[in-house]
Design a protein around this motif. Structure first.
Motif, PDB file in Angstrom:
ATOM      1  N   LYS A 110       1.031  -1.016  -0.164  1.00 51.50           N
ATOM      2  CA  LYS A 110       0.117   0.256  -0.156  1.00 51.50           C
ATOM      3  C   LYS A 110       0.972   1.619  -0.178  1.00 51.50           C
ATOM      4  N   GLY A 111       2.249   1.359   0.547  1.00 51.91           N
ATOM      5  CA  GLY A 111       2.793   2.420   0.409  1.00 51.91           C
ATOM      6  C   GLY A 111       3.214   3.485   1.738  1.00 51.91           C
ATOM      7  N   ALA A 112       3.315   4.124   1.800  1.00 51.60           N
ATOM      8  CA  ALA A 112       3.877   5.017   2.892  1.00 51.60           C
ATOM      9  C   ALA A 112       2.961   6.026   3.058  1.00 51.60           C
ATOM     10  N   ASP A 113       2.794   5.849   3.822  1.00 46.69           N
ATOM     11  CA  ASP A 113       1.686   7.164   4.841  1.00 46.69           C
ATOM     12  C   ASP A 113       1.685   8.812   5.316  1.00 46.69           C
ATOM     13  N   VAL A 114       3.234   9.023   5.279  1.00 50.44           N
ATOM     14  CA  VAL A 114       3.959   9.953   5.750  1.00 50.44           C
ATOM     15  C   VAL A 114       4.888  10.132   5.210  1.00 50.44           C
ATOM     16  N   VAL A 115       5.245  11.742   4.079  1.00 48.82           N
ATOM     17  CA  VAL A 115       7.369  10.680   3.214  1.00 48.82           C
ATOM     18  C   VAL A 115       7.104  12.815   4.281  1.00 48.82           C
ATOM     19  N   LEU A 116       8.644  13.919   4.769  1.00 54.45           N
ATOM     20  CA  LEU A 116       8.626  15.087   4.577  1.00 54.45           C
ATOM     21  C   LEU A 116       8.257  15.493   3.477  1.00 54.45           C
ATOM     22  N   ARG A 117       7.673  16.898   3.143  1.00 51.47           N
ATOM     23  CA  ARG A 117       7.874  17.522   2.363  1.00 51.47           C
ATOM     24  C   ARG A 117       8.974  18.256   1.630  1.00 51.47           C
ATOM     25  N   LYS A 118       9.711  18.233   2.746  1.00 50.79           N
ATOM     26  CA  LYS A 118      11.400  19.188   2.755  1.00 50.79           C
ATOM     27  C   LYS A 118      12.240  17.766   1.692  1.00 50.79           C
ATOM     28  N   ASN A 119      11.783  16.774   2.314  1.00 51.93           N
ATOM     29  CA  ASN A 119      12.946  15.429   1.128  1.00 51.93           C
ATOM     30  C   ASN A 119      12.186  15.139  -0.283  1.00 51.93           C
ATOM     31  N   VAL A 129       0.799   5.630  -6.835  1.00 49.63           N
ATOM     32  CA  VAL A 129       1.497   7.542  -5.998  1.00 49.63           C
ATOM     33  C   VAL A 129       2.445   7.353  -5.928  1.00 49.63           C
ATOM     34  N   ILE A 130       3.741   7.303  -6.410  1.00 50.74           N
ATOM     35  CA  ILE A 130       5.733   7.897  -6.392  1.00 50.74           C
ATOM     36  C   ILE A 130       5.927   9.029  -6.496  1.00 50.74           C
ATOM     37  N   VAL A 131       7.173   9.055  -4.861  1.00 47.07           N
ATOM     38  CA  VAL A 131       7.444  10.411  -5.221  1.00 47.07           C
ATOM     39  C   VAL A 131       8.956   9.749  -5.324  1.00 47.07           C
ATOM     40  N   GLY A 183      17.300  10.018  -4.089  1.00 49.58           N
ATOM     41  CA  GLY A 183      17.199  10.051  -5.313  1.00 49.58           C
ATOM     42  C   GLY A 183      15.847   8.153  -4.911  1.00 49.58           C
ATOM     43  N   GLU A 184      15.724   8.029  -3.923  1.00 49.16           N
ATOM     44  CA  GLU A 184      15.022   7.256  -3.211  1.00 49.16           C
ATOM     45  C   GLU A 184      13.389   7.075  -3.976  1.00 49.16           C
ATOM     46  N   ARG A 185      12.974   5.596  -4.271  1.00 49.77           N
ATOM     47  CA  ARG A 185      11.604   6.491  -4.950  1.00 49.77           C
ATOM     48  C   ARG A 185      10.931   5.063  -3.660  1.00 49.77           C
ATOM     49  N   LYS A 186       9.879   6.215  -3.185  1.00 54.42           N
ATOM     50  CA  LYS A 186       8.604   5.182  -2.666  1.00 54.42           C
ATOM     51  C   LYS A 186       7.433   5.563  -3.177  1.00 54.42           C
ATOM     52  N   CYS A 187       6.766   4.950  -2.764  1.00 54.12           N
ATOM     53  CA  CYS A 187       4.940   4.556  -3.641  1.00 54.12           C
ATOM     54  C   CYS A 187       4.208   5.603  -2.143  1.00 54.12           C
ATOM     55  N   LEU A 188       3.022   5.899  -2.113  1.00 60.16           N
ATOM     56  CA  LEU A 188       2.863   6.510  -0.728  1.00 60.16           C
ATOM     57  C   LEU A 188       1.377   5.657  -1.004  1.00 60.16           C
ATOM     58  N   ASN A 189       0.139   5.853   0.169  1.00 59.09           N
ATOM     59  CA  ASN A 189      -0.800   5.031   0.441  1.00 59.09           C
ATOM     60  C   ASN A 189      -1.430   6.192   0.188  1.00 59.09           C
ATOM     61  N   GLN A 190      -2.291   5.850  -0.989  1.00 62.40           N
ATOM     62  CA  GLN A 190      -3.006   7.070  -1.545  1.00 62.40           C
ATOM     63  C   GLN A 190      -4.712   7.160  -0.565  1.00 62.40           C
ATOM     64  N   GLU A 191      -4.717   6.201   0.183  1.00 64.24           N
ATOM     65  CA  GLU A 191      -5.567   6.261   1.426  1.00 64.24           C
ATOM     66  C   GLU A 191      -5.705   6.979   2.638  1.00 64.24           C
ATOM     67  N   SER A 192      -4.533   7.929   2.580  1.00 66.76           N
ATOM     68  CA  SER A 192      -3.679   8.555   4.005  1.00 66.76           C
ATOM     69  C   SER A 192      -3.957  10.182   3.608  1.00 66.76           C
ATOM     70  N   LYS A 193      -4.280  10.672   4.277  1.00 66.56           N
ATOM     71  CA  LYS A 193      -4.825  12.464   4.391  1.00 66.56           C
ATOM     72  C   LYS A 193      -3.242  12.738   4.081  1.00 66.56           C
TER      73      LYS A 193
END
Length: 102
Positions: free
Chosen positions: A34-43, A61-63, A68-78
């Motif tokens: 499902k991916g990460a719920d939160v990632v620091l915006r500044k990163n 949804v990928i950041v 250089g690391e790519r992470k998936c975001l949980n689309q259901e998180s706020k």
């Protein structure tokens, strides 16, 4: 003794044909869970929305982080919902600006 030799011989013949499952290949989908719920915006360096396709049946949804690391975001998180709204608003503003220029 003969059966042990036969077993060793069969293992020797079959060993080159045995391949482990490729852990890096997930079809065309990048996100396995499902991916990460939160990632620091500044990163965050880059934000991508990958639509559904024949090779991947879900929207992703990928950041890309500044590291250089790519992470998936949980689309259901706020957090992700908020970022998606902001991106869509910016896209709408840019398209309005392009229309005004024409």
């Amino acid at each position: 003794m003969k059966t042990a030799a036969v077993i060793v011989f069969l293992v020797y013949l079959l060993a080159p044909e045995v391949h482990g499952q490729n852990k890096t290949h997930k079809g065309r989908c990048f996100c396995a869970d499902k991916g990460a719920d939160v990632v620091l915006r500044k990163n965050i360096e880059k934000f991508e929305i990958m639509p559904q396709s024949p090779s991947c049946g879900k929207q992703e949804v990928i950041v890309t982080l500044k590291s250089g690391e790519r992470k998936c975001l949980n689309q259901e998180s706020k957090f992700t919902q908020k970022i998606l709204r902001r991106v869509l608003e910016k896209m709408a503003q840019q398209s309005e600006m392009l229309v005004k220029l024409d």
